[in-house]
Scaffold this active site. Sequence first.
Site, PDB file in Angstrom:
ATOM      1  N   ASP A  15       0.863  -1.193   0.000  1.00  0.00           N
ATOM      2  CA  ASP A  15       0.000   0.000   0.000  1.00  0.00           C
ATOM      3  C   ASP A  15       0.893   1.233   0.000  1.00  0.00           C
ATOM      4  O   ASP A  15       2.079   1.152   0.355  1.00  0.00           O
ATOM      5  CB  ASP A  15      -0.916   0.022   1.229  1.00  0.00           C
ATOM      6  CG  ASP A  15      -1.903   1.195   1.181  1.00  0.00           C
ATOM      7  OD1 ASP A  15      -2.632   1.320   0.181  1.00  0.00           O
ATOM      8  OD2 ASP A  15      -1.930   2.005   2.123  1.00  0.00           O
ATOM      9  N   SER A  16       0.312   2.373  -0.367  1.00  0.00           N
ATOM     10  CA  SER A  16       1.053   3.624  -0.308  1.00  0.00           C
ATOM     11  C   SER A  16       1.427   3.957   1.137  1.00  0.00           C
ATOM     12  O   SER A  16       2.354   4.720   1.373  1.00  0.00           O
ATOM     13  CB  SER A  16       0.199   4.752  -0.891  1.00  0.00           C
ATOM     14  OG  SER A  16      -1.000   4.856  -0.160  1.00  0.00           O
ATOM     15  N   CYS A  41      -4.048  -1.424  -2.474  1.00  0.00           N
ATOM     16  CA  CYS A  41      -4.214   0.027  -2.610  1.00  0.00           C
ATOM     17  C   CYS A  41      -5.003   0.242  -3.892  1.00  0.00           C
ATOM     18  O   CYS A  41      -4.577  -0.201  -4.961  1.00  0.00           O
ATOM     19  CB  CYS A  41      -2.841   0.681  -2.705  1.00  0.00           C
ATOM     20  SG  CYS A  41      -2.881   2.444  -3.072  1.00  0.00           S
ATOM     21  N   GLU A  52      -4.381   9.813   8.053  1.00  0.00           N
ATOM     22  CA  GLU A  52      -2.920   9.750   8.237  1.00  0.00           C
ATOM     23  C   GLU A  52      -2.472  10.641   9.392  1.00  0.00           C
ATOM     24  O   GLU A  52      -1.452  10.400  10.019  1.00  0.00           O
ATOM     25  CB  GLU A  52      -2.205  10.172   6.945  1.00  0.00           C
ATOM     26  CG  GLU A  52      -2.407   9.218   5.784  1.00  0.00           C
ATOM     27  CD  GLU A  52      -1.339   8.138   5.693  1.00  0.00           C
ATOM     28  OE1 GLU A  52      -0.213   8.381   6.151  1.00  0.00           O
ATOM     29  OE2 GLU A  52      -1.645   7.052   5.180  1.00  0.00           O
ATOM     30  N   CYS A  93     -11.167   2.730  -0.937  1.00  0.00           N
ATOM     31  CA  CYS A  93      -9.836   3.157  -0.526  1.00  0.00           C
ATOM     32  C   CYS A  93      -9.583   2.412   0.771  1.00  0.00           C
ATOM     33  O   CYS A  93     -10.436   2.411   1.672  1.00  0.00           O
ATOM     34  CB  CYS A  93      -9.780   4.665  -0.282  1.00  0.00           C
ATOM     35  SG  CYS A  93      -8.227   5.192   0.485  1.00  0.00           S
ATOM     36  N   HIS A 147      -7.839   2.943   3.233  1.00  0.00           N
ATOM     37  CA  HIS A 147      -7.766   3.735   4.471  1.00  0.00           C
ATOM     38  C   HIS A 147      -9.151   3.931   5.118  1.00  0.00           C
ATOM     39  O   HIS A 147      -9.257   4.109   6.327  1.00  0.00           O
ATOM     40  CB  HIS A 147      -7.241   5.144   4.169  1.00  0.00           C
ATOM     41  CG  HIS A 147      -5.765   5.253   4.060  1.00  0.00           C
ATOM     42  ND1 HIS A 147      -5.042   4.663   3.052  1.00  0.00           N
ATOM     43  CD2 HIS A 147      -4.870   5.914   4.828  1.00  0.00           C
ATOM     44  CE1 HIS A 147      -3.765   4.961   3.211  1.00  0.00           C
ATOM     45  NE2 HIS A 147      -3.633   5.721   4.285  1.00  0.00           N
TER      46      HIS A 147
END
Length: 272
Positions: A9-10, A72, A157, A191, A193
């Site tokens: 993932d990023s 991702c 984040e 997504c 996240h």
Amino acid sequence: MQQPIGVFDSGYGGLTVLKEIVQQLPQYDYLYLGDNARSPYGTRSFDTVYHYTLQCVQWFFSQGCELVILACNTASAKALRTIQQNDLAAIGADKRVLGVIRPTTETIGNYSRSGAVGILGTNGTVQSMSYPIEIAKFFPGLRVYQQACPLWVPLIENNEYNTEGADYFVAKYLGELMMQSPDIDTLLLACTHYPLLLPRMTRFIPPGVEVISQGTIVARSLTDYLRRHPAMAERCSKNGQLAFYTTDSVTDFDNHAAVFFGKPVQSVHLAL
Ligand code: DGL
């Protein structure tokens, strides 16, 4: 760990997918890489996301991975096809790279009774049109509405995902999506996240609308893939071990990652 399954993932988001995969397939070894130093990917160009993702896939292969999952959506939307079609033959013809969009689009239509679904994703995922294009192949009659949520990844984040401040942007993007059609009865968190925002979302989601996260869908699809590809399943090592790498600070990664993964994580730094 000789031939772990790579999960990429990023940043942290892929850990929500890895968590479900480990639950369904605990016998395998897993190597996780978060490219935190270069995240977010969601705002970057096709070319940039492709080059970053390819570099990370090459690293996984250099570590012995036979199979890599791009956990991702942005990397799956902007890099996966090119890597599969143009690069795999040269960098690892027998190896495989899979994404999260295909398994999700294969099943999303089964959740909706109204025939209208909403996709919440990064700018990159939405602009790529990957979801409407792929869903049309499996569920041609399904109406697909999309909403980019550019502020959600930064909120997550920066540890602001469970605050009143987050509510403004949670309500804004959900409202903009639901305004596109009153028929939407299924929302996909496209997504990796976004599952962290789920507790804040519930109060802004109209009754009768179901929210789908990808972790269990991707884990189920991987289980099925390994059953249908016994030679690949054989090549992946099975000692039940996990290793985590980040391209940024290990202290930050370990502090954040526990929330996404659901248990403590100890990472190693990787300079790319
Ligand atoms: N987790 C990534 C995804 O699923 C997005 C995060 C980013 O923008 O880097 O699209």
